[in-house]
Motif scaffolding. Structure first.
Motif, PDB file in Angstrom:
ATOM      1  N   VAL A 169       0.829  -1.200   0.000  1.00 19.58           N
ATOM      2  CA  VAL A 169       0.000   0.000   0.000  1.00 19.58           C
ATOM      3  C   VAL A 169       0.866   1.254   0.000  1.00 19.58           C
ATOM      4  N   GLY A 170       2.186   1.102  -0.124  1.00 15.29           N
ATOM      5  CA  GLY A 170       3.091   2.245  -0.143  1.00 15.29           C
ATOM      6  C   GLY A 170       3.254   2.772  -1.554  1.00 15.29           C
ATOM      7  N   GLY A 171       4.304   3.564  -1.739  1.00 18.51           N
ATOM      8  CA  GLY A 171       4.601   4.070  -3.069  1.00 18.51           C
ATOM      9  C   GLY A 171       3.867   5.347  -3.392  1.00 18.51           C
ATOM     10  N   ASN A 172       3.795   5.657  -4.691  1.00 16.04           N
ATOM     11  CA  ASN A 172       3.175   6.898  -5.135  1.00 16.04           C
ATOM     12  C   ASN A 172       1.678   6.867  -4.914  1.00 16.04           C
ATOM     13  N   ARG A 173       1.110   8.065  -4.858  1.00 13.52           N
ATOM     14  CA  ARG A 173      -0.345   8.165  -4.755  1.00 13.52           C
ATOM     15  C   ARG A 173      -0.970   7.560  -6.007  1.00 13.52           C
ATOM     16  N   PRO A 174      -1.975   6.646  -5.857  1.00 17.12           N
ATOM     17  CA  PRO A 174      -2.581   6.012  -7.035  1.00 17.12           C
ATOM     18  C   PRO A 174      -3.320   7.037  -7.887  1.00 17.12           C
ATOM     19  N   ALA A 175      -3.373   6.765  -9.181  1.00 21.37           N
ATOM     20  CA  ALA A 175      -4.005   7.685 -10.118  1.00 21.37           C
ATOM     21  C   ALA A 175      -5.483   7.397 -10.325  1.00 21.37           C
ATOM     22  N   ALA A 176      -5.921   6.191  -9.998  1.00 17.85           N
ATOM     23  CA  ALA A 176      -7.311   5.808 -10.226  1.00 17.85           C
ATOM     24  C   ALA A 176      -7.663   4.679  -9.279  1.00 17.85           C
ATOM     25  N   ALA A 177      -8.949   4.365  -9.209  1.00 18.30           N
ATOM     26  CA  ALA A 177      -9.405   3.282  -8.341  1.00 18.30           C
ATOM     27  C   ALA A 177     -10.494   2.499  -9.043  1.00 18.30           C
ATOM     28  N   LEU A 178     -10.469   1.203  -8.843  1.00 17.39           N
ATOM     29  CA  LEU A 178     -11.484   0.305  -9.386  1.00 17.39           C
ATOM     30  C   LEU A 178     -12.079  -0.491  -8.240  1.00 17.39           C
ATOM     31  N   LEU A 179     -13.401  -0.448  -8.083  1.00 22.28           N
ATOM     32  CA  LEU A 179     -14.106  -1.256  -7.104  1.00 22.28           C
ATOM     33  C   LEU A 179     -15.062  -2.153  -7.870  1.00 22.28           C
ATOM     34  N   GLN A 180     -14.971  -3.456  -7.650  1.00 23.88           N
ATOM     35  CA  GLN A 180     -15.860  -4.365  -8.373  1.00 23.88           C
ATOM     36  C   GLN A 180     -16.533  -5.327  -7.412  1.00 23.88           C
ATOM     37  N   ASN A 181     -17.622  -5.932  -7.916  1.00 20.07           N
ATOM     38  CA  ASN A 181     -18.450  -6.860  -7.127  1.00 20.07           C
ATOM     39  C   ASN A 181     -18.984  -6.195  -5.868  1.00 20.07           C
TER      40      ASN A 181
ATOM     41  N   THR B 236     -21.477  -5.019  -3.168  1.00 13.73           N
ATOM     42  CA  THR B 236     -22.807  -5.424  -2.703  1.00 13.73           C
ATOM     43  C   THR B 236     -23.434  -4.299  -1.903  1.00 13.73           C
ATOM     44  N   ASP B 237     -24.713  -4.457  -1.557  1.00 13.80           N
ATOM     45  CA  ASP B 237     -25.408  -3.394  -0.831  1.00 13.80           C
ATOM     46  C   ASP B 237     -25.093  -3.405   0.653  1.00 13.80           C
ATOM     47  N   THR B 238     -24.122  -4.215   1.088  1.00 15.88           N
ATOM     48  CA  THR B 238     -23.664  -4.152   2.467  1.00 15.88           C
ATOM     49  C   THR B 238     -22.487  -3.191   2.630  1.00 15.88           C
ATOM     50  N   ALA B 239     -21.926  -2.711   1.533  1.00 15.82           N
ATOM     51  CA  ALA B 239     -20.788  -1.802   1.594  1.00 15.82           C
ATOM     52  C   ALA B 239     -21.258  -0.398   1.958  1.00 15.82           C
ATOM     53  N   SER B 240     -20.356   0.399   2.513  1.00 15.30           N
ATOM     54  CA  SER B 240     -20.675   1.761   2.920  1.00 15.30           C
ATOM     55  C   SER B 240     -20.124   2.746   1.896  1.00 15.30           C
ATOM     56  N   PRO B 241     -20.975   3.320   1.035  1.00 14.42           N
ATOM     57  CA  PRO B 241     -20.480   4.307   0.065  1.00 14.42           C
ATOM     58  C   PRO B 241     -19.793   5.494   0.736  1.00 14.42           C
ATOM     59  N   VAL B 242     -20.344   5.971   1.849  1.00 11.29           N
ATOM     60  CA  VAL B 242     -19.765   7.143   2.518  1.00 11.29           C
ATOM     61  C   VAL B 242     -18.344   6.847   2.967  1.00 11.29           C
ATOM     62  N   GLN B 243     -18.162   5.729   3.635  1.00 11.62           N
ATOM     63  CA  GLN B 243     -16.849   5.398   4.182  1.00 11.62           C
ATOM     64  C   GLN B 243     -15.826   5.155   3.078  1.00 11.62           C
ATOM     65  N   ILE B 244     -16.203   4.381   2.081  1.00  9.53           N
ATOM     66  CA  ILE B 244     -15.253   3.995   1.042  1.00  9.53           C
ATOM     67  C   ILE B 244     -14.885   5.183   0.166  1.00  9.53           C
ATOM     68  N   LEU B 245     -15.882   5.962  -0.267  1.00  4.64           N
ATOM     69  CA  LEU B 245     -15.580   7.069  -1.170  1.00  4.64           C
ATOM     70  C   LEU B 245     -14.844   8.197  -0.450  1.00  4.64           C
ATOM     71  N   ALA B 246     -15.148   8.425   0.830  1.00  4.82           N
ATOM     72  CA  ALA B 246     -14.400   9.446   1.559  1.00  4.82           C
ATOM     73  C   ALA B 246     -12.934   9.034   1.693  1.00  4.82           C
TER      74      ALA B 246
ATOM     75  N   LEU C 150     -11.291   7.059  -0.420  1.00  4.67           N
ATOM     76  CA  LEU C 150     -10.686   7.196  -1.745  1.00  4.67           C
ATOM     77  C   LEU C 150     -10.387   8.659  -2.069  1.00  4.67           C
ATOM     78  N   ALA C 151     -11.280   9.552  -1.651  1.00  4.69           N
ATOM     79  CA  ALA C 151     -11.052  10.972  -1.913  1.00  4.69           C
ATOM     80  C   ALA C 151      -9.768  11.452  -1.245  1.00  4.69           C
ATOM     81  N   ARG C 152      -9.443  10.851  -0.101  1.00  2.00           N
ATOM     82  CA  ARG C 152      -8.208  11.224   0.585  1.00  2.00           C
ATOM     83  C   ARG C 152      -6.974  10.633  -0.106  1.00  2.00           C
ATOM     84  N   ARG C 153      -7.151   9.520  -0.801  1.00  3.68           N
ATOM     85  CA  ARG C 153      -6.017   8.817  -1.403  1.00  3.68           C
ATOM     86  C   ARG C 153      -5.721   9.265  -2.831  1.00  3.68           C
ATOM     87  N   LEU C 154      -6.764   9.647  -3.571  1.00  2.92           N
ATOM     88  CA  LEU C 154      -6.590   9.949  -4.994  1.00  2.92           C
ATOM     89  C   LEU C 154      -6.203  11.411  -5.204  1.00  2.92           C
ATOM     90  N   PRO C 155      -5.554  11.713  -6.319  1.00  2.00           N
ATOM     91  CA  PRO C 155      -5.243  13.105  -6.642  1.00  2.00           C
ATOM     92  C   PRO C 155      -6.501  13.812  -7.134  1.00  2.00           C
TER      93      PRO C 155
END
Length: 458
Positions: free
Chosen positions: A68-80, A82-92, A94-99
């Motif tokens: 999980v080290g190295g340069n800041r990632p340029a993009a993100a892919l989330l697949q599969n 389900t409706d048990t995932a938390s959009p708020v938690q995950i996207l917030a 990612l917003a901190r990690r992505l440029p």
């Protein structure tokens, strides 16, 4: 090795990634992967762009590393997803990690279609709250681009680091004190959504998990608590305002089976925003203290002793059987211990009420003195014994020199106490069910058996 066949269903992302420099990376998560999860429940994979350029359908493979080290990632892919995932938690996160203007591709699992009907909308709404641009990619894809500048404010998952700020907001809004001990007692198994603005928390909506019996089956619900907005932002109550977006994010994260105890003004506000529909009303029952009932006796119960836990379990089993066609919070020994014995601010007494003639347990009553009254926080008893247990509470109040004993009940169940002749008062409290998710399961949270112990504030 990992499969990424769905990447080819997202050509805008694939084209953008192909144009990235060879040393760029993306962050990819797969719900079906078996590695150790992050706090957001997904696997963190680092994928080299050259490997993605070699991707060919069907079922093409690319090598991945778990760094999980190295340069800041340029993009993100989330697949599969389900409706048990938390959009708020995950996207917030990612917003901190992505440029700035970073790409996020979402591929929604078809298996989730039978769950919350609006689950796809929730991902889009969470992205727009973060200022992302959104492009839908039928049949199951969503492409996001993070904004050039951060939004003025945005909803996020509350963390331990937020406890002091949430306590300050609580004091400013309600005038009371939310200590760290009380916060952890409330939210040890739950969580909350905060609205962040420039390093400040300007709103909060908490969620306390509660195991409930719904028509004879055990389920999981949440109680929405500590819904509060900083006074400076209360006027911003439109559809894009702080109150609306924070509450919506909380329901989308912790719902759809949610309930609460708003007063009339907050109930009407929630209805205008499309969050609540009335399910019942709360009434206050009051009895004069009386000491002339000699047909029952009571003693303190220690919920931590095995013998007394067995008594509590039997009383709960009888109550659950009588109310199997309704909705009620679980009142087993574990919950009684958490709610009353371990409460950080109040001392409660759990009494077992017995027949003087047979010695059999009629039920449990949980009490706490408030001024000149004995507050009955809970009853755990077969319904036929409720009037007798209520009279025992009157006797306890009289033995302490108090004037009365009081409790709350759902209006639809107040008649169960009629033989004990209580005075009924309207405390202006409504019991809502949450309708924001448009989920068929929301209708299950109607016909509540309630007591003051079901709230977080009594």
């Amino acid at each position: 090795m990992a499969h990424y066949p769905t990447l080819m269903t997202l050509p805008p992302l694939f084209s953008a990634i192909s144009a990235l420099p060879a040393d760029e990376t993306i962050v990819a998560w797969d719900f079906a992967a078996g590695a150790a999860p992050l706090p957001c429940g997904l696997q963190h994979l680092r994928v080299a762009v050259p490997a993605l350029r070699q991707l060919r359908p069907p079922g093409a493979r690319c090598s991945v590393g778990l760094s999980v080290g190295g340069n800041r990632p340029a993009a993100a892919l989330l697949q599969n997803i389900t409706d048990t995932a938390s959009p708020v938690q995950i996207l917030a996160e990612l917003a901190r990690r992505l440029p700035r203007r970073g790409l996020i591709a979402l591929q929604l699992a078809a298996s989730a279609a039978g769950g919350t009907p609006r689950w796809r909308e929730f991902w889009i709404a969470a992205a727009r709250r973060l200022g992302c641009s959104v492009q839908t990619l039928p049949p199951d894809g969503i492409l996001l681009q993070s904004p050039e500048t951060a939004p003025r404010w945005y909803p996020d998952i509350a963390t331990d680091a937020d406890i002091p700020a949430i306590g300050d907001l609580f004091h400013r809004v309600f005038g009371g004190t939310l200590t760290e001990a009380l916060y952890r007692w409330k939210y040890a198994a739950g969580g909350g959504i905060v609205a962040r603005m420039g390093g400040q928390i300007v709103a909060h909506c908490g969620a306390m998990p509660r195991r409930v019996v719904m028509r004879g089956s055990i389920g999981e619900a949440v109680q929405l608590v500590d819904v509060m907005v900083h006074p400076s932002y209360r006027g911003i109550l439109g559809r894009r305002g702080v109150f609306h977006e924070t509450t919506a994010a909380a329901i989308e994260t912790f719902g759809p089976l949610a309930f609460g105890f708003p007063n009339l003004r907050h109930m009407q506000l929630g209805q205008r925003h499309g969050f609540y529909a009335p399910a019942d009303r709360v009434v206050e029952l009051s009895w004069s203290a009386r000491s002339n009932f000699a047909f029952s006796s009571s003693r303190l119960l220690d919920i931590e002793l095995a013998e007394d836990r067995a008594i509590a379990q039997e009383a709960w089993a009888r109550m659950a059987a009588d109310l199997r066609g309704q909705v009620l919070g679980v009142r087993d020994p574990e919950w009684l211990s958490y709610r009353y014995a371990l409460h950080p601010n109040h001392c409660h007494e759990i009494h077992v009420v017995r027949s003087r003639l047979s010695g059999r347990c009629k039920g449990l009553v949980v009490t706490r003195q408030e001024g000149d009254s004995l507050l009955v926080l809970d009853w755990v008893a077969a319904l036929i014994h409720l009037p007798s247990v209520a009279r025992a509470a009157q006797n306890m109040a009289a033995s302490r020199g108090l004037l009365r004993c009081t409790t709350w009940a759902a209006e639809s169940f107040a008649a169960r106490f009629a033989p004990s002749q209580p005075i009924i008062i309207d405390p202006n409290i409504t019991v809502p069910t949450i309708v924001w998710c448009r989920d068929a399961r929301e209708a299950q949270l109607r016909g509540w058996w309630l007591s003051p112990g079901d709230t977080d504030f009594r």
